[in-house]
Enzyme design. Structure first.
Site, PDB file in Angstrom:
ATOM      1  N   LEU A  74      -7.500 -14.425   3.354  1.00  0.00           N
ATOM      2  CA  LEU A  74      -6.711 -14.187   4.325  1.00  0.00           C
ATOM      3  C   LEU A  74      -6.419 -12.589   4.360  1.00  0.00           C
ATOM      4  O   LEU A  74      -7.212 -11.631   3.375  1.00  0.00           O
ATOM      5  CB  LEU A  74      -5.196 -14.467   3.765  1.00  0.00           C
ATOM      6  CG  LEU A  74      -4.871 -16.053   3.826  1.00  0.00           C
ATOM      7  CD1 LEU A  74      -3.848 -16.611   2.929  1.00  0.00           C
ATOM      8  CD2 LEU A  74      -4.943 -16.565   5.240  1.00  0.00           C
ATOM      9  N   CYS A  78      -8.338  -6.178   8.683  1.00  0.00           N
ATOM     10  CA  CYS A  78      -8.068  -4.952   8.104  1.00  0.00           C
ATOM     11  C   CYS A  78      -8.810  -4.446   6.930  1.00  0.00           C
ATOM     12  O   CYS A  78      -9.497  -3.600   6.831  1.00  0.00           O
ATOM     13  CB  CYS A  78      -6.373  -4.819   7.851  1.00  0.00           C
ATOM     14  SG  CYS A  78      -5.951  -3.511   6.833  1.00  0.00           S
ATOM     15  N   CYS A  83      -9.169  -1.337   8.988  1.00  0.00           N
ATOM     16  CA  CYS A  83      -8.458  -0.260   8.419  1.00  0.00           C
ATOM     17  C   CYS A  83      -8.786   0.222   7.171  1.00  0.00           C
ATOM     18  O   CYS A  83      -8.825   1.431   7.074  1.00  0.00           O
ATOM     19  CB  CYS A  83      -6.865  -0.552   8.300  1.00  0.00           C
ATOM     20  SG  CYS A  83      -6.232  -1.778   9.562  1.00  0.00           S
ATOM     21  N   HIS A 133      -9.590  -8.919  -0.727  1.00  0.00           N
ATOM     22  CA  HIS A 133      -9.666 -10.251  -0.284  1.00  0.00           C
ATOM     23  C   HIS A 133      -9.192 -11.267  -1.179  1.00  0.00           C
ATOM     24  O   HIS A 133      -8.403 -12.410  -1.161  1.00  0.00           O
ATOM     25  CB  HIS A 133     -11.131 -10.803   0.226  1.00  0.00           C
ATOM     26  CG  HIS A 133     -11.544  -9.922   1.348  1.00  0.00           C
ATOM     27  ND1 HIS A 133     -10.836  -9.183   2.196  1.00  0.00           N
ATOM     28  CD2 HIS A 133     -12.685  -9.824   1.871  1.00  0.00           C
ATOM     29  CE1 HIS A 133     -11.724  -8.535   3.014  1.00  0.00           C
ATOM     30  NE2 HIS A 133     -12.718  -8.853   2.737  1.00  0.00           N
ATOM     31  N   PHE A 499       9.221  20.679  -2.656  1.00  0.00           N
ATOM     32  CA  PHE A 499       8.428  22.043  -2.174  1.00  0.00           C
ATOM     33  C   PHE A 499       7.123  22.256  -2.992  1.00  0.00           C
ATOM     34  O   PHE A 499       7.299  21.734  -4.196  1.00  0.00           O
ATOM     35  CB  PHE A 499       9.383  23.308  -2.285  1.00  0.00           C
ATOM     36  CG  PHE A 499       8.661  24.174  -1.603  1.00  0.00           C
ATOM     37  CD1 PHE A 499       8.687  24.519  -0.361  1.00  0.00           C
ATOM     38  CD2 PHE A 499       7.975  25.261  -2.546  1.00  0.00           C
ATOM     39  CE1 PHE A 499       8.219  25.564   0.396  1.00  0.00           C
ATOM     40  CE2 PHE A 499       7.526  26.378  -1.737  1.00  0.00           C
ATOM     41  CZ  PHE A 499       7.593  26.569  -0.498  1.00  0.00           C
TER      42      PHE A 499
HETATM   43  C1  COM Z   1      -3.689  -5.596   4.817  1.00  0.00           C
HETATM   44  C2  COM Z   1      -3.844  -7.235   5.109  1.00  0.00           C
HETATM   45  S1  COM Z   1      -5.177  -5.040   4.438  1.00  0.00           S
HETATM   46  S2  COM Z   1      -2.275  -7.827   5.069  1.00  0.00           S
HETATM   47  O1  COM Z   1      -1.651  -7.219   6.242  1.00  0.00           O
HETATM   48  O2  COM Z   1      -1.790  -7.587   3.769  1.00  0.00           O
HETATM   49  O3  COM Z   1      -2.531  -9.342   5.367  1.00  0.00           O
END
Ligand code: COM
Length: 521
Positions: A74, A78, A83, A133, A499
Site C-alpha cells: 500500500l 509516492c 515523492c 512499503h 530565531f
Molecule cells: C505516503 C504514502 S509515502 S501514504 O499516503 O501514507 O499511503
C-alpha cells in the site's frame, strides 16, 4: 496467500515484498476478514495515498472497507516512484550544490568538477524503498485494521462489483483511486531506449547518464533536472512555457520565479523556453532531441539520456469503458466536492481526478469519499492550496503573488528580503538553517522571500519563499490566511519566532506592525 491470521513483523513484510517484486511471490496477498458478514461500505480500487487514507478514515468511522492494489504494498507511487525518490534526489541536489560552491574551502574537499553518480542514487533508493512499503502494509493491517488484497489488480465489473484474482467482491460503493501516469509527448522516437520518465528512471535505468535533455517544463522537469545538473550531468530543459509558468502551477510570484530560474542557469543548466521538441533521434538508443527553438531555428541537441517531464494523465480508461464514468478533456474523472462521479455510488479520488496531483489532495479526497460513504455530508474544495517544489532550493508559496494582489487590492504592502532595489551580492539574507554557509561565502545564493499584505485590511494575502526549511511554516500559514478572519500583519507581529528561522516573516512583520498607514519594507 492468506495473511488474515498471520502477524508479520516489518522485516518479514519487507522480505515478502522483496520476493513479490522479483516475481517469487506471484499470488495475491490477502488480508480479508472472512468471518465478518457485513457488506463492504466501500471498495477502494487502488491503495495509494488516497485509497489508504480513505480506507483508514472509513475504518475509523466504523465502516467496512476493502482496498485492492496491483502492487504488493500500500502507499502507491509516492514511496515507490514519485515523492520519496524526488525528495531523496532533491536532498542530494542540495548537498551537491553546497559541495560545489564550497569546493576547496573550509573542510570541504575539492569537488567543483567532480561527477556524482545518478545511477548510484537510484540504486540507493531502489534498495531502500521496500522498508517504507513494509511499514505501510504493517501499519494498515496491525494498527488501522484495514482489509486489503495486494499483488493483484482489481477489475471493476459494475458499480458495486470488483473482481480480484478470479474472486468477486461487492460493496455499497466503489472508490476509484488508480492514480496517473506520465503524459508522454506524441513525437517520433519517444519509445527509444534511453528515454525515461520519473517512474522508469527508478525502475529501469542501468547506466550512468552523461548528457541529459529534458522534454517538458513541469515540476518534475525542474526537480529532476536540478538533481541531474548538480550531479555533474549537463542538463538542458526544453519547455514550451516559461518555467514555473505552466498551467499546473498557480500563484507563482515573478520575483521568486526569476530567482529560481536564474539560479538554475547560474548552476550551468541550459533552459530553453518557448521550445517545441520535434523528435527523439537515435537508432538503437536515444542520442539527442530535435527541437524548434523560440526563434524558429531547428536544432538537434545531443544526449545519452532523455527525460520526460511533461505532466501526467489520469488512469481513467478502464472506468470509462466499464462504468461509462464522465471524464474531462484531459481524461480526468469528473467529481463534485464530495468526490462523487457521474455514476451514483461511485467515487473517484487523488490523481485520477486531475490537478493538483499532490499528496494533501489525494489523502483528503480519500477522507472526503469515506465521510460521504458513511453518511457524513462533507465537501473538499482544493482550488486553493500551498505549493512547493525543489530546484537545489526548496521553493514554497501560498496565497496571491504580488502581481495578483495588485490586481485585486488598491494598497498592496510588500515585505521582502532582500528588499526591493538592494543588490543581492551585498546582503546575506534571508538566512537560517541550511543557508548560513552561503550567507558567509556567497550571499547572493542565500534565498529570497516575500510577504504580500492588503494594506487596508492589514491581512496577509500571500507568502513566498526560496531557501531551506520553510515548508512546515507554509502549511500553517495556509490555514491561517484562509480562515474567514484571515491573519493580519499585527497578529504576525505577535507570534513568537524561533530565531533564526528560515522565513523571517514574523520579525519583519513586527517591524511594521505598529504602523498606522502601512509602508512596504
Ligand atoms: C505516503 C504514502 S509515502 S501514504 O499516503 O501514507 O499511503
Amino acid at each position: 496467500m492468506d495473511l488474515r491470521d498471520a502477524s508479520h513483523s516489518l522485516s518479514e513484510w519487507r522480505e515478502l515484498i522483496d520476493r513479490a517484486e522479483v516475481g517469487e511471490v506471484d499470488e495475491p496477498i490477502v488480508n480479508v476478514d472472512r468471518d465478518d458478514l457485513r457488506e463492504y461500505d466501500a471498495i477502494f480500487v487502488g491503495g495509494g495515498a488516497g485509497g489508504r487514507f480513505g480506507s483508514a478514515y472509513l475504518q475509523a468511522l466504523g465502516g467496512r472497507q476493502l482496498v485492492v492494489d496491483k502492487w504488493p504494498f500500500l502507499g502507491g507511487s509516492c514511496p515507490h516512484q514519485a515523492c520519496v525518490p524526488h525528495h531523496l534526489f532533491s536532498e542530494a541536489a542540495r548537498e551537491l550544490d553546497l559541495a560545489r560552491w564550497m569546493s576547496g574551502k573550509l573542510w570541504f574537499p575539492y569537488f567543483k568538477d567532480e561527477r556524482a553518480s545518478i545511477l548510484e542514487m537510484v540504486e540507493l533508493f531502489r534498495a531502500g524503498r521496500n522498508s517504507a512499503h513494509a511499514f505501510m502494509n504493517w501499519q494498515s493491517k496491525e494498527q488501522l485494521g484495514m482489509e486489503y488484497i495486494l499483488n493483484a489488480p482489481a477489475r471493476v465489473i459494475d458499480e458495486h462489483t470488483v473482481e480480484v484474482a478470479g474472486e468477486r467482491f461487492t460493496a455499497r460503493n466503489l472508490v476509484l483511486a488508480t492514480g496517473a501516469r506520465t503524459r508522454w509527448p506524441d513525437i517520433p522516437g519517444i519509445d527509444l531506449p534511453g528515454v525515461y520518465d520519473f517512474a522508469s528512471l527508478v525502475e529501469d535505468i542501468a547506466y550512468e547518464p552523461n548528457r541529459c535533455v529534458i522534454i517538458g517544463g513541469s515540476k518534475v522537469a525542474i526537480e529532476y533536472g536540478s538533481f541531474f545538473q548538480a550531479a555533474g550531468c549537463p542538463t538542458t530543459i526544453l519547455s514550451r512555457s516559461p518555467l514555473m509558468r505552466t498551467a499546473s502551477l498557480h500563484h507563482v510570484d515573478e520575483d521568486i520565479r526569476c530567482f529560481v530560474v536564474e539560479g538554475m542557469r547560474t548552476r550551468g543548466m541550459t533552459i530553453l523556453e518557448g521550445a517545441e521538441p520535434l523528435e527523439v533521434v537515435g537508432d538503437a538508443w536515444a542520442t539527442g532531441v530535435t527541437v524548434r527553438l523560440a526563434d524558429g531555428r531547428v536544432e538537434t541537441l545531443e544526449a545519452d539520456f532523455v527525460f520526460v517531464g511533461t505532466g501526467e494523465q489520469a488512469n481513467s480508461e478502464p472506468f470509462v469503458e466499464t462504468l461509462g464514468v464522465e471524464v474531462d478533456d484531459r481524461g480526468s474523472i469528473v467529481v463534485n466536492r464530495r468526490m462523487q462521479t457521474s455514476i451514483p455510488g461511485v467515487y473517484a479520488i487523488g490523481d485520477l481526478i486531475g490537478a493538483p496531483m499532490e499528496m494533501f489532495k489525494a489523502r483528503k479526497c480519500g477522507m472526503t469519499a469515506a465521510r460521504n460513504v458513511m453518511g457524513q455530508p462533507y465537501e473538499f474544495d482544493f482550488s486553493e492550496y500551498p505549493d512547493f517544489l525543489h530546484s537545489t532550493y526548496e521553493i514554497t508559496w501560498v496565497g496571491l503573488s504580488e502581481a495578483e494582489a495588485r490586481e485585486r487590492y488598491g494598497n498592496v504592502i510588500v515585505i521582502q528580503m532582500p528588499p526591493k532595489g538592494v543588490d543581492f551580492d551585498e546582503l546575506p539574507l534571508p538566512c537560517a538553517e541550511g543557508s548560513m554557509l552561503y550567507a558567509f561565502t556567497r550571499p547572493e545564493l542565500t534565498g529570497f522571500q516575500k510577504c504580500v499584505i492588503d494594506g487596508e485590511s492589514r491581512r496577509v494575502v500571500g507568502a513566498h519563499h526560496v531557501g531551506f526549511g520553510a515548508k512546515d511554516a507554509f502549511q500553517y500559514l495556509d490555514y491561517l490566511i484562509r480562515r474567514p478572519q484571515g491573519l493580519t500583519i499585527d497578529e504576525m507581529g505577535e507570534m513568537n519566532e524561533l530565531f533564526l528561522n528560515p522565513e523571517h516573516f514574523i520579525q519583519l512583520c513586527r517591524l511594521r506592525a505598529g504602523q498606522g498607514a502601512l509602508v512596504s519594507l
